[in-house]
Design a protein around this motif. Structure first.
Motif, short mmCIF file in Angstrom:
data_model
loop_
_atom_site.label_atom_id
_atom_site.label_comp_id
_atom_site.label_asym_id
_atom_site.label_seq_id
_atom_site.Cartn_x
_atom_site.Cartn_y
_atom_site.Cartn_z
N SER A 46 -23.23 2.31 15.46
CA SER A 46 -22.48 1.84 14.29
C SER A 46 -22.76 2.74 13.10
CB SER A 46 -22.85 0.40 13.95
OG SER A 46 -22.69 -0.42 15.09
N SER A 47 -23.99 3.22 13.00
CA SER A 47 -24.32 4.19 11.94
C SER A 47 -25.55 4.97 12.35
CB SER A 47 -24.55 3.45 10.61
OG SER A 47 -25.77 2.72 10.70
N GLY A 48 -25.93 5.97 11.55
CA GLY A 48 -27.07 6.81 11.87
C GLY A 48 -26.63 8.10 12.52
N SER A 49 -27.60 8.98 12.78
CA SER A 49 -27.21 10.24 13.42
C SER A 49 -28.05 10.52 14.66
CB SER A 49 -27.27 11.41 12.45
OG SER A 49 -28.17 11.14 11.41
N TYR A 50 -27.48 11.35 15.50
CA TYR A 50 -28.05 11.63 16.81
C TYR A 50 -27.87 13.12 17.08
CZ TYR A 50 -28.73 11.15 21.93
OH TYR A 50 -29.17 11.25 23.23
N TRP A 51 -29.02 13.80 17.25
CA TRP A 51 -28.97 15.21 17.67
C TRP A 51 -29.43 15.30 19.11
CZ3 TRP A 51 -29.94 13.98 12.62
CH2 TRP A 51 -29.24 14.69 11.64
N PHE A 52 -28.66 15.95 19.90
CA PHE A 52 -29.07 16.17 21.29
C PHE A 52 -29.18 17.68 21.49
CE2 PHE A 52 -28.72 16.87 25.80
CZ PHE A 52 -29.44 15.83 26.35
N ALA A 53 -30.36 18.13 21.84
CA ALA A 53 -30.61 19.57 22.02
C ALA A 53 -30.08 20.36 20.83
CB ALA A 53 -29.99 20.07 23.31
N GLY A 54 -30.29 19.79 19.64
CA GLY A 54 -29.91 20.51 18.43
C GLY A 54 -28.46 20.31 18.00
N ASN A 55 -27.65 19.60 18.81
CA ASN A 55 -26.25 19.35 18.44
C ASN A 55 -26.09 17.94 17.89
OD1 ASN A 55 -25.13 21.86 19.76
ND2 ASN A 55 -26.07 20.83 21.52
N ASN A 56 -25.42 17.85 16.74
CA ASN A 56 -25.11 16.51 16.25
C ASN A 56 -23.93 15.98 17.05
OD1 ASN A 56 -24.44 14.22 14.93
ND2 ASN A 56 -24.60 15.09 12.87
N ILE A 57 -24.21 14.99 17.89
CA ILE A 57 -23.13 14.53 18.79
C ILE A 57 -22.43 13.29 18.24
CG2 ILE A 57 -24.25 15.49 20.85
CD1 ILE A 57 -24.22 11.89 20.79
N THR A 58 -22.80 12.87 17.01
CA THR A 58 -22.28 11.61 16.50
C THR A 58 -20.76 11.55 16.49
OG1 THR A 58 -24.15 11.81 15.02
CG2 THR A 58 -22.76 9.87 14.75
#
Ligand SMILES: Nc1ncnc2c1ncn2[C@@H]1O[C@H](COP(=O)(O)OP(=O)(O)OP(=O)(O)O)[C@@H](O)[C@H]1O
Ligand SMILES: [Mg+2]
Lengths: 233, 414
Positions: free
Chosen positions: A70-82
């Protein structure tokens, strides 16, 4: 297939900040995950723990691109996948993640071999090659002699081994397990956990949901959840 | 990329619920079966008709006097005579004429060895045989000289000769009586197409002048009932027919607009009429087939919606391991198409089987028709295409629904 750079050993493979997930039951908000920060390094084996309803599965689904926060951020292996598209996330799930579910979720009337090969078919691998790779993985999880068995011809533990082989078939960066032993007896649970920790020792990053202490003991790090928040990490 | 896998899954799915699948496909089977049947039967009938008419000769125009054939006898006292026929044959406007059959027909009774047979007596010149493609199967036909002499010679048609004399050969040289007059059987010719048509089969041919001399009532003498004008191969039929009518009106001193005096038919026209009738029947059956296909399609849509519900977990799993919306959509579209295509194939095979059966039955009842069974590739291709498209069309909504499922909710679905 998306080209996601594999991170170096020190770089975080997963980093989330103030991630929330709110379900809506009509007008009633159900805050399942409430502002979680978490960093996972390559090769870590994490046990997500907490009482029932604390948001373990919800958090894992968010981490595994199966649900959108619903909110917040997510980096996977350096990529912001939000704000990645659904199709792109589907490709990512296919190429860099593996899943093991409590209920196995194998396709009925389908051989162990074809069940394991399934994710490969969505990447465009030829069926023959996919089956060769699947057979290799079944060998690895100790089911080399059950390749042509269908799920209803396999024990629970064997079914879970098939689903682990399926999770590994794309050589994923992260393996997600939601209560992988939840449907198994103590003896079989031990066998499955030995297999999972073997994968950890081979260098796989593993995030596992469980509420059993003796299962969590296999992990090297515990993350405790309560009411959608991390209380101990 | 996964086409083969999808098709395999669909067939596995279909075999797992054979009974249910068959009932679901019934509408498609009936719809496709009727399409294939009407197209195949239509083609078979057309081929048969064509073979009969070609045997009869298509380069022939038939002209009758309306008053003679219709109910308006009193409206006209126009009729043909042998002089008119000669004038037509010698006309410089009608050089394409290769022969004119000039018929005076009447119904009568033929007697032989104490038995009586109803016959249609056809008085004509010797041209009757060449124009109507009638060839002797035994004996011979009468010559121009014999016809002119009003010989009491008679030529029978094959089936009738066999009925009376057992074989055509046995009839030759026998004496038969019509209306008290004795005739010598000169020969036997093949039957007219369709066994002589609806007016009755037992045709016997005698010279025109003989008919006038011995059988016609006095007011009919010298009258010709209808003429069959044969024209040379390669003549444009419509133009020839116009010139022919023009000449007839000139010879008979009729006004140019007095077209309704004549009954004109050429055999090409006959074929065209048949084509139109066939088309109308085909359109009618196509409409019924379309309704059946729609009903069948709705059945398919229903079963696919049930399938999607039943396999929600599977869809969730597939999405979790990387299936995109598009892959799921395609998978279920293929499943629907496989279902309807299999139904279509059953319909095609069943329809063709029934056609074959129908042909065998007709041939058993009418052995001399020798109807040929034909496959119509266009119909088969069309049926395959339509059945596949029905699946895709009616599978679209269920497949779209499946593709929109949320992976987690689908996995959790009970
Ligand atoms: N789809 C949903 N709609 C509404 N509420 C949901 C949904 N999924 C989960 N929840 C709610 O979110 C909260 C967290 O659920 P979650 O499944 O993450 O718990 P959990 O820690 O995995 O529990 P368990 O140990 O029982 O599996 C619960 O209160 C649950 O009722
Ligand atoms: Mg849970």
């Amino acid at each position: 297939m998306p080209t996601s750079p594999r991170p170096s050993k020190t770089e975080a493979i997963i980093r989330i900040t103030t991630l929330t997930k709110t379900y809506w039951n009509g007008a009633v908000a159900i805050p399942a995950v409430q502002g979680v920060d978490l960093t996972v390094r390559p090769g870590e084996f994490i046990a997500l723990m907490g009482p029932s309803g604390s948001g373990k599965s919800t958090l894992m689904n968010l981490l595994a691109f199966l649900d959108a926060p619903s909110s917040g951020s997510y980096w996977f292996a350096g990529n912001n996948i939000t704000d990645f598209s659904e199709d792109y996330l589907a490709d990512l799930r296919n190429s860099v993640l593996g899943f093991v579910f409590q209920q196995f979720h194998l396709l009925p009337r389908t051989t162990a071999l074809d069940n394991v090969a399934l994710p490969l078919l969505y990447t465009g691998v030829k069926r023959k090659q996919a089956r060769l790779r699947a057979a290799e993985l079944l060998q690895k999880v100790g089911l080399g002699d059950r390749v042509y068995h269908r799920p209803n011809e396999l024990s629970g533990g064997q079914q879970q081994r098939v689903s682990i082989a399926r999770a590994l078939v794309n050589n994923p960066m992260v393996l997600f397990c939601d209560e992988p032993t939840g449907n198994l007896d103590t003896k079989t649970s031990g066998d499955i956990m030995k297999l999972i920790s073997q994968l950890h020792h081979e260098g796989k990053t593993i995030i596992m949901v469980t509420h059993a202490e003796e299962i969590a003991d296999y992990a090297e790090r515990r993350v405790q959840l309560r009411d959608g928040k991390i209380v101990q990490s | 990329m996964m086409l083969a896998t999808h098709i395999q899954t669909s067939i596995k799915q279909l075999l797992a619920n054979k009974g249910k699948a068959f009932l679901t496909m019934l509408g498609i089977i009936i719809g496709i079966g009727s399409v294939i049947m009407i197209m195949t039967l239509g083609e078979i009938a057309k081929q048969f008709l064509l073979s009969q008419i070609t045997q009869f000769g298509t380069n022939v125009v038939e002209i009758g006097i309306t008053g003679e054939l219709g109910p308006f006898q009193s409206q006209t006292d126009v009729y043909f005579t042998l002089d008119d026929i000669k004038a037509l044959e010698q006309s410089s406007l009608l050089t394409e004429i290769t022969g004119i059959s000039s018929a005076y027909t009447l119904s009568s009774t033929l007697e032989y060895a104490g038995d009586s047979h109803a016959v249609s007596v056809w008085g004509d010149t010797e041209a009757a045989f060449s124009v109507n493609n009638l060839n002797p199967v035994a004996g011979r036909v009468y010559t121009a000289a014999e016809a002119d002499r009003a010989d009491r010679s008679i030529v029978l048609t094959e089936r009738f000769a066999e009925e009376v004399f057992d074989t055509a050969i046995k009839a030759i040289g026998k004496t038969i009586r019509i209306n008290g007059t004795s005739f010598n059987v000169l020969g036997v010719v093949n039957d007219l197409p369709f066994g002589g048509g609806p007016i009755g089969g037992n045709y016997v041919f005698i010279p025109l002048k003989t008919a006038y001399a011995y059988l016609a009532p006095s007011e009919d003498v010298n009258k010709i009932t209808f003429i069959l004008v044969e024209f040379a191969e390669g003549t444009e039929p419509a133009g020839f027919q116009d010139r022919l009518l023009f000449e007839i009106k000139r010879i008979k001193h009729l006004d140019n607009d007095q077209d309704d005096v004549f009954f004109v038919a050429n055999r090409q026209q006959f074929l065209d009429i048949f084509d139109n009738v066939l088309l109308a029947i085909q359109l009618f059956v196509a409409a019924i087939a379309a309704i059946s296909l729609i009903v069948g399609g709705i059945g398919i849509m229903n079963i696919m919606l049930v399938t999607v519900k039943e396999r929600t977990k599977e869809i969730g799993l597939r999405k979790a391991v990387g299936a995109k919306n598009r892959s799921i959509l395609i998978q279920f579209l293929i499943e629907a198409a496989v279902l309807t295509t299999v139904g279509g194939i059953i319909g095609i095979v069943g329809g063709l089987g029934l056609c074959y059966l129908a042909v065998m039955v007709v041939n058993a009842v009418q052995p001399d028709w020798q109807i040929q069974f034909v496959l119509v590739p266009l119909a088969i291709g069309l049926a395959c295409g339509v059945s596949m498209l029905t699946g895709i069309g009616f599978g679209l909504y269920p497949a779209w629904k499946a593709s929109r499922l949320h992976p987690i909710e689908a996995l959790r679905y009970e």
